[in-house]
Design an enzyme around this catalytic site. Structure first.
Site, mmCIF file in Angstrom:
data_model
loop_
_atom_site.group_PDB
_atom_site.id
_atom_site.type_symbol
_atom_site.label_atom_id
_atom_site.label_comp_id
_atom_site.label_asym_id
_atom_site.label_seq_id
_atom_site.Cartn_x
_atom_site.Cartn_y
_atom_site.Cartn_z
ATOM 1 N N GLY A 181 -9.862 -4.785 3.058
ATOM 2 C CA GLY A 181 -10.562 -4.702 1.763
ATOM 3 C C GLY A 181 -10.429 -3.313 1.191
ATOM 4 O O GLY A 181 -9.523 -2.564 1.564
ATOM 5 N N ASN A 182 -11.299 -2.964 0.271
ATOM 6 C CA ASN A 182 -11.284 -1.609 -0.288
ATOM 7 C C ASN A 182 -12.703 -1.256 -0.748
ATOM 8 O O ASN A 182 -13.626 -2.051 -0.612
ATOM 9 C CB ASN A 182 -10.255 -1.491 -1.419
ATOM 10 C CG ASN A 182 -10.541 -2.475 -2.532
ATOM 11 O OD1 ASN A 182 -11.567 -2.391 -3.202
ATOM 12 N ND2 ASN A 182 -9.650 -3.451 -2.715
#
Ligand code: PMT
Length: 404
Positions: free
Chosen positions: A211-212
């Protein structure tokens, strides 16, 4: 301008209640849908039967029907209405409104209303001039209510006309003018805009993902700004903890880039434009493990395969008139990379934000952007709150929608 508008008409106990029949007839004639609420005292001056016949709806007065217990929700009425008009409004009702005395459906609905509220006072001169009445009108005005008075009324000098209810024709005209003004302040009211926001999560196994750091704040600020300007917003967002406020925001929650693409593909043909603020994972794991990967002493390799480029897909699909705007989140060679993305994704403009700038990018409440247009012109903006940045971006979108 009143066609299709939903109006709650409150009628209270004043001799001027006879004028509400004319007022109601005019509103209905203009195409408004009117729900009449009467106080007990209002019913002493004009019968509910008259107003019910004119509005085509039962007149409401009590919180529930004595016969069968049907509950009339003041909250639903307050949300339903595009405008609430209390005409005539007695000194007593205004006093209750100011002090939150909810002993009838009308005042309770006023306290729940999210729409503009118009109040047409009606009483004799002595009551009108009493400091209590004047103070209550000033308070209501300061809370955003419009106090409707005859041109020669209290706001003008002299005593003539003070306390007299404004004529129905003039009240209807005022409402129409208000709606015209409100539409003008909502330049995107006929537009439907697709917006992506937040991160995407790409599964590694049932408990881990790629993810981020996107919180969704930038995208959600854009959603509220677009909706405030009248647009219907199709918000497609990845996993975030934020809530939307405006009722014109329709949210589709997704997890992966593939799901985000599918939602966008479905909605984009229905939209006039799109803003791609999501931080989409560019890669996903080729074969996510079906079970949790166990720790071992060995190095672990994951094979990653490219995700679809959603902004590019939409940029290539856009039909004449549709506008697609993207973001570029960069760390080095910012301008060069942003211009490449603008071209490759066939965007109308790109919003550059750089992690090299303090206060810009992920998670915080501020951002610092530059907008680069399809004409290759670059506009730099100072550090601002994400709400202010959203306003700058939507200004640019509006200009593109006009020229495209
Ligand atoms: O959510 P916040 O915490 O408020 O942070 C805001 C933000 C930093 C996430 C936001 O301002 C931002 O920059 N969003 C875009 C982030 C990004 O992925 O940038 P990019 O340069 O990698 O992608 C370029 C454009 O293509 C973006 O419009 C992106 O949405 C889009 N894209 C990228 C990859 C992909 N597979 N599909 C896409 O649609």
């Amino acid at each position: 301008m009143l066609k299709g508008k939903k109006i709650v008409l409150g009628v209270t106990g004043s001799i001027a209640a006879y004028k509400s029949a004319v007022l109601l007839r005019l509103l209905v004639k203009k195409g408004a849908e009117v729900q009449v609420l009467m106080t007990k005292a209002g019913k002493e001056f004009i019968t509910p039967v008259t107003l019910s016949a004119l509005s085509g709806k039962p007149v409401l007065g009590e919180f529930f029907e004595r016969g069968d217990g049907t509950w009339h929700s003041h909250v639903d009425l307050g949300l339903w209405a595009d405008a609430m008009l209390i005409a005539p409004a007695t000194a007593s009702t205004m006093g209750k409104m100011v002090n939150g005395i909810c002993d009838n459906l009308l005042v309770t609905t006023y306290l729940s209303a999210r729409c503009p509220v118009f109040v047409a006072p009606a009483m004799d001169l002595d009551m009108f001039q009493h400091p209590s009445t004047l103070q209550n009108m000033t308070t209501l005005q300061s809370w955003g209510c419009t106090i409707i008075e005859p041109a020669s009324g209290a706001l003008a000098s002299g005593l003539e006309g003070k306390g007299r209810m404004e004529e129905p024709e003039a009240i209807v005209q005022l409402l129409e003018d208000w709606f015209v003004g409100a539409e003008k302040k909502k330049p995107l009211s006929a537009k439907r805009i697709l917006l992506t926001a937040g991160p995407t999560y790409e599964a590694i196994d049932p408990v881990r993902f790629i993810g981020n750091y996107s919180s969704g704040k930038m995208g959600f600020a854009l959603a509220e700004e677009l909706a405030a300007r009248g647009a219907r917003v199709e918000l497609v967002c990845g996993p975030v903890h934020l809530k939307t406020v405006h009722p014109n925001i329709h949210r589709s929650s997704v997890t992966t880039a593939a799901e985000m693409l599918a939602a966008c593909q479905e909605l984009f043909p229905l939209c006039d434009g799109a803003i791609m603020a999501a931080a989409v994972a560019d890669y996903r794991v080729a074969q996510p493990a079906a079970q949790k990967i166990k720790r071992s002493g060995e190095a672990l390799s994951l094979q990653l395969v490219p995700n679809p480029d959603i902004a590019r897909e939409l940029g290539l699909q856009k039909r004449p008139g549709q506008v697609v705007a993207g973001f570029a989140l960069e760390t080095v060679n910012e301008e060069q990379n942003a211009r490449l993305k603008l071209e490759k994704k066939n965007l109308d403009f790109i919003v550059l934000n750089s992690l090299a700038e303090e206060g810009a990018g992920f998670m915080g409440d501020t951002n610092k952007i530059s907008i680069i247009g399809a004409d290759n012109k670059r506009r730099d903006f100072p550090l601002k709150t994400k709400a202010e940045v959203a306003s700058d971006i939507v200004d640019h979108l509006e200009a593109c929608l006009i020229t495209n």
